[in-house]
Scaffold this active site. Structure first.
Site, PDB file in Angstrom:
ATOM      1  N   ARG A 154     -44.698  47.403 -55.790  1.00  0.00           N
ATOM      2  CA  ARG A 154     -43.435  47.345 -56.530  1.00  0.00           C
ATOM      3  C   ARG A 154     -43.544  46.490 -57.797  1.00  0.00           C
ATOM      4  O   ARG A 154     -43.248  46.946 -58.894  1.00  0.00           O
ATOM      5  CB  ARG A 154     -42.343  46.790 -55.602  1.00  0.00           C
TER       6      ARG A 154
ATOM      7  N   CYS B 173     -38.434  35.589 -57.787  1.00  0.00           N
ATOM      8  CA  CYS B 173     -37.385  36.116 -58.663  1.00  0.00           C
ATOM      9  C   CYS B 173     -36.121  35.268 -58.551  1.00  0.00           C
ATOM     10  O   CYS B 173     -35.435  35.003 -59.554  1.00  0.00           O
ATOM     11  CB  CYS B 173     -37.085  37.572 -58.328  1.00  0.00           C
TER      12      CYS B 173
END
EC number: 1.2.1.12
Length: 337
Positions: A12, A151
């Site tokens: 990803r 993140c």
């Protein structure tokens, strides 16, 4: 000078880093390694993406390599990072995005193939952690393996920095309302270490743990031990939001806090911290380059010393852009850009 970069792990984040690099004038992806994806499948996965749409460019397979927009990308399928010949393409900076080689020792295996520096696109138990706009200037050229944090830490830390610098955070709690990720299940399945995490992602709101808030203490030492948090995994494919509730030492109205964040978003943290007064929802920020987008209308305050702040982030795209920004920055400090 353009920084030549290799990517290990075409999952990803690896693919989103690649897509970001197409838009990043200072980065040139020259090689990719993934032992579980052959070139034709890699081309397919790069071209079609359920969340970010079809790749806007030309992708072909040439033997064992990819050709993207007319440029050859060497494709390797080595299981051992030490065997990847990065030096053959001049990929002296490597993005380690498998999620497997996250310790300093494991990440430094890339150096045996000619890489000079490795940026781990995940939190690391022992590698130095850097968040652009927060502590990236503390990087020293003798560091060979470093982490771009998570993140969520990239979303939380810039906001926490602004609030702490201006008003001094006494203590705080964070909740990230986080889109599901590849570690979760399509249907209920076994998950011995996290029973709730084994429940189907698309049907449930799932309480989970996260080290993102505590990690802020690693990039802002003054906040070490003052923040902790949790996650709620929710049935959305992408874009997440941080809910930060803090007690501050220097009293301020919510309007004053909004103004401080707005000024930072237009100044020293421009491009990293955003600010909006629009009535946005999560999908409005799909593909946003910034680490953290402060939602001025969503926050509330109980009094001048107790406030809840809300900030969005594209947990895939925005994070991947920071990986590249960090690579470019360290290459500049190293004298290679």
């Amino acid at each position: 000078m353009v920084v030549k970069v290799g990517i290990n792990g075409f999952g990803r984040i690896g693919r989103i880093v690649f897509r970001n690099a197409i838009e990043h004038n200072d980065v040139d992806i020259v090689a990719v390694n993934d032992p579980f994806i052959e070139p034709h499948y890699a081309a397919y996965m790069l071209k079609y993406d359920s969340t970010h749409g079809q790749f806007k460019g030309d992708i072909k397979v040439d033997g064992n390599n990819l050709t993207v927009n007319g440029k050859t990308i060497r494709f390797h399928m080595e299981k051992d990072p030490a065997n990847i010949p990065w030096s053959e393409t001049g990929a002296y900076y490597v993005v380690e995005s498998t999620g497997v080689f996250t310790t300093t020792e494991k990440a430094k295996a890339h150096l045996k193939g000619g890489a000079k520096k490795v940026v781990i696109s995940a939190p690391s138990p022992d590698a130095p952690m850097f968040v652009m706009g927060v502590n990236h200037e503390t990087y020293k050229p003798d560091i060979e393996a470093l982490s771009n944090a998570s993140c969520t830490t990239n979303c939380l830390a810039p906001l926490a920095k602004v609030i702490h610098d201006k008003y001094t955070i006494i203590e705080g709690l964070m909740t990230t309302i986080h889109s599901y990720t590849a570690t979760q299940k399509v249907v209920d399945g076994p998950s011995a270490k996290d029973w709730r995490g084994g429940r189907t992602a698309a049907q449930n709101i799932i309480p989970s743990s996260t080290g993102a808030a505590k990690a802020v203490g690693k990039v802002i030492p003054e906040l070490n031990g003052k923040l902790t948090g949790m996650a709620m995994r929710v049935p959305t494919a992408n874009v997440s939001v941080v809910d930060l509730t803090v007690r501050i030492e220097k009293g301020a109205s919510y309007d004053e806090i909004k103004q401080a964040v707005k000024e930072a978003s237009e100044g020293s943290l421009n491009g990293i911290l955003g600010y909006t007064e629009d009535d946005i929802v999560s999908t409005d920020l799909n593909g946003d380059n910034r680490s953290s987008i402060f939602d001025a209308k969503a926050g509330i305050s109980l009094n001048k010393n107790f406030v809840k702040l809300v900030s969005w982030y594209d947990n895939e795209w925005g994070y991947s852009r920071r990986v590249l920004d960090l690579l470019v920055y360290i290459a500049k400090i190293d004298g290679n850009a």
